[in-house]
Scaffold this active site. Structure first.
Site, short mmCIF file in Angstrom:
data_model
loop_
_atom_site.label_atom_id
_atom_site.label_comp_id
_atom_site.label_asym_id
_atom_site.label_seq_id
_atom_site.Cartn_x
_atom_site.Cartn_y
_atom_site.Cartn_z
N LYS A 31 -2.25 6.96 -0.80
CA LYS A 31 -2.58 6.59 0.58
C LYS A 31 -1.68 5.46 1.08
CE LYS A 31 -6.90 5.65 -0.36
NZ LYS A 31 -6.85 5.92 -1.81
N ARG A 106 -15.27 4.31 3.28
CA ARG A 106 -15.45 4.74 1.90
C ARG A 106 -16.88 5.19 1.64
NH1 ARG A 106 -10.87 1.42 -0.33
NH2 ARG A 106 -10.48 2.14 -2.43
N ARG A 143 1.07 1.68 -11.75
CA ARG A 143 1.37 1.06 -10.44
C ARG A 143 1.74 -0.41 -10.62
NH1 ARG A 143 -2.72 1.79 -5.54
NH2 ARG A 143 -4.23 0.85 -6.95
N ARG A 175 -2.18 -4.93 -10.57
CA ARG A 175 -3.47 -5.31 -10.00
C ARG A 175 -4.53 -5.38 -11.10
NH1 ARG A 175 -4.48 -1.45 -4.77
NH2 ARG A 175 -6.56 -1.41 -5.67
N ARG A 186 -13.65 3.17 -10.85
CA ARG A 186 -13.27 3.46 -9.45
C ARG A 186 -13.31 4.96 -9.18
NH1 ARG A 186 -7.78 0.71 -9.48
NH2 ARG A 186 -7.52 1.27 -7.29
P1 ADP Z 1 -3.55 4.57 -3.14
O1 ADP Z 1 -3.16 3.68 -1.98
O2 ADP Z 1 -4.10 5.89 -2.67
O3 ADP Z 1 -4.44 3.90 -4.12
P2 ADP Z 1 -0.73 4.29 -3.91
O4 ADP Z 1 0.00 4.70 -2.68
O5 ADP Z 1 -0.77 2.85 -4.23
O6 ADP Z 1 -2.22 4.93 -3.92
O7 ADP Z 1 -0.08 5.11 -5.13
C1 ADP Z 1 -0.56 4.91 -6.46
C2 ADP Z 1 0.62 4.91 -7.43
O8 ADP Z 1 1.18 6.23 -7.49
C3 ADP Z 1 1.77 3.98 -7.03
O9 ADP Z 1 2.30 3.43 -8.21
C4 ADP Z 1 2.78 4.89 -6.33
O10 ADP Z 1 4.11 4.43 -6.47
C5 ADP Z 1 2.56 6.21 -7.08
N1 ADP Z 1 2.71 7.39 -6.21
C6 ADP Z 1 2.38 7.53 -4.90
N2 ADP Z 1 2.63 8.78 -4.46
C7 ADP Z 1 3.12 9.47 -5.53
C8 ADP Z 1 3.57 10.81 -5.72
N3 ADP Z 1 3.54 11.69 -4.73
N4 ADP Z 1 4.01 11.15 -6.95
C9 ADP Z 1 4.02 10.26 -7.97
N5 ADP Z 1 3.62 8.98 -7.86
C10 ADP Z 1 3.17 8.58 -6.65
P1 AMP Z 2 -7.82 -0.23 -2.42
O1 AMP Z 2 -6.70 -1.22 -2.22
O2 AMP Z 2 -8.06 0.63 -1.22
O3 AMP Z 2 -7.67 0.56 -3.70
O4 AMP Z 2 -9.14 -1.11 -2.58
C1 AMP Z 2 -9.30 -2.01 -3.65
C2 AMP Z 2 -10.76 -2.43 -3.77
O5 AMP Z 2 -11.17 -3.14 -2.59
C3 AMP Z 2 -11.79 -1.30 -3.93
O6 AMP Z 2 -11.90 -0.83 -5.26
C4 AMP Z 2 -13.06 -1.98 -3.43
O7 AMP Z 2 -13.59 -2.87 -4.39
C5 AMP Z 2 -12.53 -2.83 -2.26
N1 AMP Z 2 -12.54 -2.08 -0.99
C6 AMP Z 2 -11.46 -1.73 -0.22
N2 AMP Z 2 -11.86 -1.05 0.86
C7 AMP Z 2 -13.21 -0.94 0.78
C8 AMP Z 2 -14.21 -0.30 1.56
N3 AMP Z 2 -13.89 0.36 2.68
N4 AMP Z 2 -15.50 -0.39 1.16
C9 AMP Z 2 -15.84 -1.08 0.05
N5 AMP Z 2 -14.96 -1.67 -0.75
C10 AMP Z 2 -13.65 -1.62 -0.40
#
Ligand code: ADP
Ligand code: AMP
Length: 231
Positions: A31, A106, A143, A175, A186
């Site tokens: 995302k 969420r 990541r 993270r 999660r």
């Molecule tokens: P989210 O925001 O949904 O938690 P991220 O955008 O942070 O996910 O992506 C999670 C991890 O996967 C990151 O390390 C990113 O670089 C990697 N990633 C994102 N899209 C792809 C893809 N299409 N193929 C492989 N790795 C990806």
């Molecule tokens: P994210 O960066 O989207 O993966 O979010 C990291 C963490 O922040 C999540 O695992 C939750 O603990 C908290 N968080 C982010 N967005 C929300 C939401 N909309 N509702 C509740 N918790 C959230």
């Protein structure tokens, strides 16, 4: 998108409506990666509730300290906290002509609160990025983040120099909630509390599903083709 071009031709005071989007998908679906590109191409603010909470955490605010106890365990921060955050963020002028939500809503009650916040207006589209759990585990454990907001993957999207941000040269970090125990929780929390939103938005005919197992470039091309044909 025709709307985007029209916006660029107008002065700021006459700025036209762009689009209101939600990116849905499990943690690690991509995302944030796609949101940065979408926000750049369509010139809409990328609103990530995870980023807002992490900024509060680094600044040591009361909100950040409260959120940390939930985030480290991979739990959701309570709905009332998130609803206040999103209400405040969406009231800022840069969101008046459109926005891209990443990580919100969420839960069903967050989605209902969003409807109330938007009042007479509504969302244009919810893009749901799908990726199987075993792939999510690999993505989240590899990541790496930078304090400037850039994000990488040790294998799938590595920086040019190991552990160094391509954008600003800072050292990358992992993270706290990208450790195995928190990741597993999660994914469980997502299945229980967030997945019901797929049916919720599908029943409202707002949902478009995108295969998130493709390459980052291919997924972005798929998303832009969906957005460019949207009227
Ligand atoms: P989210 O925001 O949904 O938690 P991220 O955008 O942070 O996910 O992506 C999670 C991890 O996967 C990151 O390390 C990113 O670089 C990697 N990633 C994102 N899209 C792809 C893809 N299409 N193929 C492989 N790795 C990806
Ligand atoms: P994210 O960066 O989207 O993966 O979010 C990291 C963490 O922040 C999540 O695992 C939750 O603990 C908290 N968080 C982010 N967005 C929300 C939401 N909309 N509702 C509740 N918790 C959230």
């Amino acid at each position: 998108m025709a709307k985007e071009l029209k916006t660029m031709e107008l002065s700021n005071s006459e700025e036209m409506y762009k689009m209101r989007l939600v990116l849905l998908g499990p943690p690690g679906a991509g995302k944030g990666t796609q949101a940065k590109r979408i926000a750049g191409k369509y010139q809409i603010p990328h609103v990530s509730t995870g980023d807002i909470l992490r900024e509060n955490l680094s600044a040591g605010t009361g909100l950040g300290l409260k959120a940390k106890t939930y985030m480290d365990k991979g739990e959701l921060v309570p709905d009332n906290v998130l609803i206040d955050i999103i209400k405040e963020r969406l009231s800022k002028p840069d969101c008046s002509s459109g926005f891209l939500l990443d990580g919100y809503p969420r839960t069903i009650s967050q989605a209902e609160a969003l409807n109330q916040i938007l009042a007479d207006t509504q969302l244009d589209m919810v893009l749901n990025i799908t990726v199987p759990d075993e792939e999510l585990l690999k993505r989240l454990s590899g990541r790496r983040m930078c304090k400037c907001g850039a994000s990488y993957h040790t294998e799938f999207n590595p920086p040019k120099i190991m552990n160094v941000c391509d954008v600003c040269g800072s050292t990358l970090y992992q993270r706290d909630d990208d450790k195995e125990e928190a990741i597993k929780n999660r994914l469980k929390v997502y299945a229980k509390q967030t997945q019901p939103l797929i049916d919720y938005y599908s029943n409202l005919s707002m949902l478009k599903t995108v295969d998130g197992t493709e390459s980052i470039d291919k997924i972005f091309a798929e998303i832009t083709s969906i957005l460019d044909t949207y009227e």
